[in-house]
Design an enzyme around this catalytic site. Sequence first.
Site, PDB file in Angstrom:
ATOM      1  N   GLU A  79      27.105 -24.742  21.183  1.00 38.07           N
ATOM      2  CA  GLU A  79      28.508 -24.565  20.812  1.00 38.07           C
ATOM      3  C   GLU A  79      29.020 -23.275  21.443  1.00 38.07           C
ATOM      4  O   GLU A  79      30.034 -22.724  21.015  1.00 38.07           O
ATOM      5  CB  GLU A  79      28.697 -24.564  19.304  1.00 38.07           C
ATOM      6  N   CYS A 111      25.986 -26.764  14.821  1.00 35.50           N
ATOM      7  CA  CYS A 111      24.541 -26.484  14.836  1.00 35.50           C
ATOM      8  C   CYS A 111      23.683 -27.741  14.828  1.00 35.50           C
ATOM      9  O   CYS A 111      22.454 -27.652  14.947  1.00 35.50           O
ATOM     10  CB  CYS A 111      24.184 -25.606  13.645  1.00 35.50           C
ATOM     11  N   HIS A 233      17.770 -25.868   8.880  1.00 33.98           N
ATOM     12  CA  HIS A 233      18.683 -25.091   9.717  1.00 33.98           C
ATOM     13  C   HIS A 233      18.981 -23.798   8.963  1.00 33.98           C
ATOM     14  O   HIS A 233      19.334 -23.825   7.777  1.00 33.98           O
ATOM     15  CB  HIS A 233      19.977 -25.871   9.965  1.00 33.98           C
TER      16      HIS A 233
END
Length: 388
Positions: A79, A111, A233
């Site tokens: 990103e 993400c 994550h």
Amino acid sequence: MTIGIDKIGFYTPHLYVDMNDLAEARDVDPGKFTIGIGQEKMAVAPLTQDPVTLAANAAWEIIDDQDRDAIDFVIFATESGIDHSKSAAIYVHQLLGLKSGARCIEVKQACYGATAAIQMAKGHVALHPESKVLVLGSDIARYGLNTGGEVTQGAGAVALLIGQDPRIMTLEEPSVYATEDIMDFWRPVYSEMAFVDGKFSNEQYLAFFNRVWEQYKSESGLALKDFAAICFHLPYTKMGLKALRTILDEGDEAVQERLKANFQMSQHYNRNVGNIYTGSLYLSLLSLLELQDELKAGDRIGLYSYGSGAVGEFFSGILQPDYKQHLHVQDHKAMLNSREALTVAEYEDIFKSTLPTDGTTVELDVEQDPAPIVLASLADHKRQYLSR
């Protein structure tokens, strides 16, 4: 045929700022950063490192000539893209000397992008069993100086080689995912900095996790006790712990202690690098595999991926015999230990330094950057990379 992670590499810049120093400069109790957020150090990327070089350096340590012959697909998840049109994967393809008979694309969904890339890679290998796919998750997280998100910045990349009969981890089915249009984190094309609704984003991270976890159990027939560890994550390390705590009561005391202990191992690299967006989940996995010596072949590792906006996914993998022999534990330890600490003033100067956006020619001081692959110059709106 089994498909999964055959190799995994990692790279982070040689500079960092200590969270205790940043807390002092921001007149904040250091415990808010080191305990409340769960971060110790934050990687800082000099101008000679961008998402392309970070990814290329991560892949450089794991790719050999046999891989160069087999890789026919490069998927670059980021990103922090450097071009609205040209894929960052093409630059990495050239820097690594991969064969011309390969597809190269860039994918984006906050993400979550690297997880989408891995699932795409699995499908490609299923159709072309002799192929290997290079998946790259590379980002530089920027929220701005003196902002609420500053402590959750970072920089780095993870490279994964996906193929049949993998030496590190096979990837299982089912894989359960969910999408919802929300505005918890975003970065408009006109902004160098991301915007985030922190409280809302935390709530959605947890809500998505519980949604896909429940669906995963229903579809797989598995339970918490069937997992040696669950990796998350990690936009910051405390976030993953919050998610884990929401399901711990599904296991007995032994299961709870195992998962908590393995989570501590899985967050170590992230704690000392910071948020690397698309690569964060896989940096957590790498931290677990390289630092936890009690894992064994056949252990099941859960993986929770979340990308704001939002997409969440839960899936799992099985560790393979002698997986540890195919990791680069000492190289990564040396890389992290050899980094240089910046003062807060030095970090702020680097943060404020930017590349020209008007086509001006600039030569960068690559001698100060020890990385094998660096950004050397810009001219005529073109980035020139150097592989040493």
